[in-house]
Design a protein around this motif. Structure first.
Motif, PDB file in Angstrom:
ATOM      1  N   GLY A  10       0.792  -1.226   0.000  1.00  0.00           N
ATOM      2  CA  GLY A  10       0.000   0.000   0.000  1.00  0.00           C
ATOM      3  C   GLY A  10       0.820   1.269   0.000  1.00  0.00           C
ATOM      4  N   HIS A  11       2.101   1.172   0.364  1.00  0.00           N
ATOM      5  CA  HIS A  11       2.951   2.367   0.453  1.00  0.00           C
ATOM      6  C   HIS A  11       4.131   2.325  -0.517  1.00  0.00           C
ATOM      7  N   CYS A  12       4.088   1.446  -1.506  1.00  0.00           N
ATOM      8  CA  CYS A  12       5.241   1.258  -2.393  1.00  0.00           C
ATOM      9  C   CYS A  12       5.319   2.301  -3.507  1.00  0.00           C
ATOM     10  N   ASN A  13       4.235   3.031  -3.765  1.00  0.00           N
ATOM     11  CA  ASN A  13       4.195   4.124  -4.744  1.00  0.00           C
ATOM     12  C   ASN A  13       4.367   3.669  -6.193  1.00  0.00           C
ATOM     13  N   PHE A  14       4.099   2.442  -6.505  1.00  0.00           N
ATOM     14  CA  PHE A  14       4.002   2.030  -7.903  1.00  0.00           C
ATOM     15  C   PHE A  14       2.896   0.976  -8.013  1.00  0.00           C
ATOM     16  N   GLU A  15       2.105   1.109  -9.056  1.00  0.00           N
ATOM     17  CA  GLU A  15       0.967   0.220  -9.230  1.00  0.00           C
ATOM     18  C   GLU A  15       1.394  -1.051  -9.965  1.00  0.00           C
TER      19      GLU A  15
ATOM     20  N   PRO B 167     -14.401 -10.146  -9.696  1.00  0.00           N
ATOM     21  CA  PRO B 167     -14.851  -8.788  -9.362  1.00  0.00           C
ATOM     22  C   PRO B 167     -14.984  -8.484  -7.870  1.00  0.00           C
ATOM     23  N   PRO B 168     -15.468  -9.421  -7.021  1.00  0.00           N
ATOM     24  CA  PRO B 168     -15.596  -9.091  -5.589  1.00  0.00           C
ATOM     25  C   PRO B 168     -14.266  -8.763  -4.910  1.00  0.00           C
ATOM     26  N   LEU B 169     -13.160  -9.108  -5.587  1.00  0.00           N
ATOM     27  CA  LEU B 169     -11.846  -8.882  -4.983  1.00  0.00           C
ATOM     28  C   LEU B 169     -11.578  -7.402  -4.734  1.00  0.00           C
ATOM     29  N   LYS B 170     -12.199  -6.518  -5.519  1.00  0.00           N
ATOM     30  CA  LYS B 170     -11.979  -5.083  -5.359  1.00  0.00           C
ATOM     31  C   LYS B 170     -12.477  -4.580  -4.004  1.00  0.00           C
ATOM     32  N   TYR B 171     -13.387  -5.336  -3.365  1.00  0.00           N
ATOM     33  CA  TYR B 171     -13.879  -4.968  -2.043  1.00  0.00           C
ATOM     34  C   TYR B 171     -13.041  -5.586  -0.921  1.00  0.00           C
ATOM     35  N   LEU B 172     -12.233  -6.587  -1.269  1.00  0.00           N
ATOM     36  CA  LEU B 172     -11.483  -7.335  -0.251  1.00  0.00           C
ATOM     37  C   LEU B 172     -10.002  -6.991  -0.222  1.00  0.00           C
ATOM     38  N   MET B 173      -9.492  -6.368  -1.298  1.00  0.00           N
ATOM     39  CA  MET B 173      -8.057  -6.063  -1.356  1.00  0.00           C
ATOM     40  C   MET B 173      -7.839  -4.700  -2.002  1.00  0.00           C
ATOM     41  N   TYR B 174      -7.111  -3.852  -1.314  1.00  0.00           N
ATOM     42  CA  TYR B 174      -6.815  -2.547  -1.911  1.00  0.00           C
ATOM     43  C   TYR B 174      -5.604  -2.631  -2.826  1.00  0.00           C
ATOM     44  N   THR B 175      -5.356  -1.541  -3.551  1.00  0.00           N
ATOM     45  CA  THR B 175      -4.188  -1.441  -4.430  1.00  0.00           C
ATOM     46  C   THR B 175      -3.316  -0.287  -3.936  1.00  0.00           C
TER      47      THR B 175
ATOM     48  N   TYR C 211     -10.223   5.376   3.791  1.00  0.00           N
ATOM     49  CA  TYR C 211      -9.729   5.125   5.150  1.00  0.00           C
ATOM     50  C   TYR C 211      -9.339   3.668   5.383  1.00  0.00           C
ATOM     51  N   SER C 212     -10.038   2.758   4.747  1.00  0.00           N
ATOM     52  CA  SER C 212      -9.859   1.345   5.068  1.00  0.00           C
ATOM     53  C   SER C 212      -8.456   0.859   4.740  1.00  0.00           C
ATOM     54  N   LEU C 213      -7.902   0.122   5.654  1.00  0.00           N
ATOM     55  CA  LEU C 213      -6.575  -0.454   5.452  1.00  0.00           C
ATOM     56  C   LEU C 213      -6.734  -1.903   4.992  1.00  0.00           C
ATOM     57  N   PHE C 214      -6.204  -2.197   3.832  1.00  0.00           N
ATOM     58  CA  PHE C 214      -6.205  -3.521   3.209  1.00  0.00           C
ATOM     59  C   PHE C 214      -7.524  -3.851   2.505  1.00  0.00           C
ATOM     60  N   MET C 215      -8.666  -3.542   3.154  1.00  0.00           N
ATOM     61  CA  MET C 215      -9.967  -3.960   2.607  1.00  0.00           C
ATOM     62  C   MET C 215     -10.852  -2.749   2.352  1.00  0.00           C
ATOM     63  N   PRO C 216     -11.068  -2.382   1.073  1.00  0.00           N
ATOM     64  CA  PRO C 216     -11.887  -1.211   0.748  1.00  0.00           C
ATOM     65  C   PRO C 216     -13.377  -1.373   1.074  1.00  0.00           C
ATOM     66  N   PHE C 217     -13.788  -2.554   1.504  1.00  0.00           N
ATOM     67  CA  PHE C 217     -15.204  -2.855   1.739  1.00  0.00           C
ATOM     68  C   PHE C 217     -15.891  -1.774   2.576  1.00  0.00           C
ATOM     69  N   TYR C 218     -15.246  -1.339   3.653  1.00  0.00           N
ATOM     70  CA  TYR C 218     -15.874  -0.384   4.560  1.00  0.00           C
ATOM     71  C   TYR C 218     -15.989   1.010   3.948  1.00  0.00           C
TER      72      TYR C 218
END
Length: 586
Positions: free
Chosen positions: A183-188, A199-207, A222-229
């Motif tokens: 999450g802090h590596c600054n390259f996608e 598709p559900p992975l976008k709610y379970l893992m951030y980029t 705000y969510s760390l690791f999981m964008p679901f919230y």
């Protein structure tokens, strides 16, 4: 940041500096001793593996730091262009303190928590419960104490449920480190097909790009690791998807100026910007603890020797110019091996041609990449490629200018060292300016005598004993020769490498270098042995050629106007280094 930091601001072991890992020593020694001497039925494998697990976490984090710095220097898939400066590196030197804290907590838990010791290697229910409990953890709201309190919930819960295992604990920590670093590596680098396939992975893992918006926009993602919230509470940034796609397709950055350097000593790999950030932010000095890493050092030497190729080591910005530093994976000692000459020149030539193909305007040759005995100060490549688009610069004229302008007002100097192109130019300028130049060897005296006019030649003096208190020195200066210098002598190097400081009663200047202006950005590492924000003449010369749009090469026997390049350096904000004390003029 608070003007008066509270009692919990500093880590308890901060004052230990490089020795901070000794706080783990009693626990690690006790754990190892117990495991070795106790009966097989009484051995606690989980307690024994705590220290190796901590080491693996350090290695895991360091790999991410190195890869991140390398990728952001190249520019492809970079998310944020914000510069990193020395202040940030200094703030982040304690990045491994949280690993030390976790180690102490694990040892304490193993000793005092019921069910915290003698853990089984694997339990399926432990893994399942750890995953389920982790989904309740959102971005931490305080510093590391709260951070650990939150992220220890899955582990403590499985301890109290009596189903924790070594694999579930180690796997969970590895996952936390992986996602946090990603999450802090600054390259996608998360491929688009991954979300298309599931598709559900976008709610379970951030980029990385998703989390970067939290640090740039502050009130979103705000969510760390999981964008679901964030999706549930409507705090997802609207630009998340577009930033992700733009970062994925961002091409490698094309620099205007490239400085081509190389490794120096086996330890120098750690002092690169892509090595240890703290070491890179300080002038290159040998550290005792690097001797403990000799297996890694030996392995890195073998890799660079067999499979090495030129790599991007650093990225900077100077006004409108994009700068990069490329490194040849060869060490000083290899440059003096005749059987390595062809291989090194082939790598230098490859870097020059690659720069030319990319559209680089200027390439400056650093350290031994421009050695006269190697490639005639770069002239070899111009002969082979007369239509070369990129301009080659060896920086000799600026090195001469810096040395001449660092000499205190005097009527005589000693010149000693290998008579390079720079040395000869310095001697010629001084003799023409009426300064007496003493040489200590007859062959050097004859060579210089043939270069100067009869009128200026009387200022060249052959003497075995140097009475002047200003010595201009290059490669080949011996300890015995330094002993001949009077007390209080100022040694001014014109060489690329600093001389050995054998005299404590004398002063030593830096190798030709200048202070950089504030508009040089993204500076968080030192150039070899030079202090912070000080740049070598050879590197500055490439920047000046691009800034002034001098459409010409400076290599081989070619020399640029000394006064012209000195004036250009000052106009572009570079400033001379000053010595602490100037000797009295003769």
């Amino acid at each position: 940041m608070a003007s008066k930091p509270g009692i919990l601001t500093e880590w308890p072991w901060t004052r230990l500096g490089s020795f901070k890992y000794v706080v783990l020593a009693p626990w690690a020694i006790h754990s190892t001793y117990s495991y070795l001497v106790k009966d097989t039925t009484q051995r606690d494998l989980s307690n024994f593996l705590i220290f190796p697990m901590l080491l693996s976490r350090v290695l895991h984090n360091q790999i991410w730091i190195s890869v991140s710095r390398y990728r952001t220097a190249k520019g492809n898939n970079r998310i944020v262009d914000k510069s990193i400066e020395f202040e940030q590196v200094d703030r982040e030197t304690n990045w491994d303190d949280q690993i030390i804290l976790s180690g102490l907590l694990f040892y304490l838990a193993s000793m005092y928590l019921e069910n915290g010791s003698h853990l089984p290697l694997w339990r399926t229910d432990a893994v399942i419960w750890t995953i389920l409990l982790h989904t309740a953890v959102i971005h931490p709201f305080a510093e590391h104490i709260a951070y650990f309190a939150l992220f220890s919930i899955p582990m403590l819960s499985t301890v109290f449920m009596k189903n924790i295992s070594i694999i579930s604990m180690a796997g969970y920590l590895t996952y936390i480190d992986l996602m946090n670093n990603m999450g802090h590596c600054n390259f996608e680098h998360i491929p688009k097909w991954l979300f298309s396939t599931f598709p559900p992975l976008k709610y379970l893992m951030y980029t990385p790009s998703y989390h970067s918006l939290h640090h740039t926009q502050f009130r979103t993602n705000y969510s760390l690791f999981m964008p679901f919230y964030d999706y549930v509470y409507g705090t997802m940034d609207k630009s998340s998807d577009s930033l992700y796609e733009n970062s994925l397709t961002r091409k490698e950055e094309v620099p205007d100026v490239v400085h081509l350097t190389h490794l120096t000593t086996p330890e120098s790999i750690y002092h690169l910007r892509i090595g240890f950030a703290h070491l890179a932010s300080e002038p290159h000095k040998s550290k005792w603890y690097l001797w403990l890493m000799w297996p890694v050092t030996l392995w890195s030497m073998m890799v660079t020797w067999i499979y090495g190729r030129t790599f991007t080591a650093e990225r900077n910005v100077f006004k409108h110019l994009k700068l990069q530093t490329w490194a040849i994976p060869k060490y000083n000692i290899q440059y003096y091996m005749k059987w390595q000459t062809e291989s090194i020149n082939r790598m230098i030539e490859g870097a020059i041609l690659a720069a030319s193909d990319k559209g680089v305007k200027v390439l400056s040759l650093g350290l031994l990449n421009q050695e006269e005995g190697l490639n005639s100060s770069g002239e070899l490549f111009l002969r082979k490629h007369p239509q070369l688009k990129v301009k080659l610069v060896d920086g000799s004229s600026l090195a001469v200018a810096i040395v001449l302008n660092s000499i205190p007002k005097t009527s005589q100097v000693v010149l000693r060292g290998k008579l390079s192109k720079i040395a000869c130019s310095i001697a010629l300028a001084l003799c023409q300016g009426g300064v007496k130049v003493y040489t200590m060897r007859e062959d050097e005296h004859k060579k210089l005598k043939a270069m100067v006019s009869n009128e200026a030649g009387h200022n060249l003096i052959l003497s075995q004993y140097g009475t002047p208190k200003i010595w201009l020195v290059g490669d080949g200066l011996s300890e015995d020769e330094q002993k001949k210098a009077p007390k209080g002598t100022l040694f001014i190097p014109f060489s690329k490498f600093p001389p050995k400081k054998d005299r404590k009663d004398c002063l030593y200047n830096s190798t030709p270098a200048m202070l950089t202006p504030k508009h040089l950005e993204n500076v968080d590492s030192c150039e070899n042995w030079l202090p912070r924000r000080v740049m070598s003449a050879w590197r500055i010369a490439g920047i000046l050629h691009a800034m002034e749009e001098w459409n010409m090469h400076e290599c081989g026997n070619m020399m640029f106007g000394i006064e012209k390049i000195w004036k250009a350096s000052l106009e572009n904000g570079f400033r001379p280094l000053t010595t602490s004390v100037d000797p009295k003029p003769n």
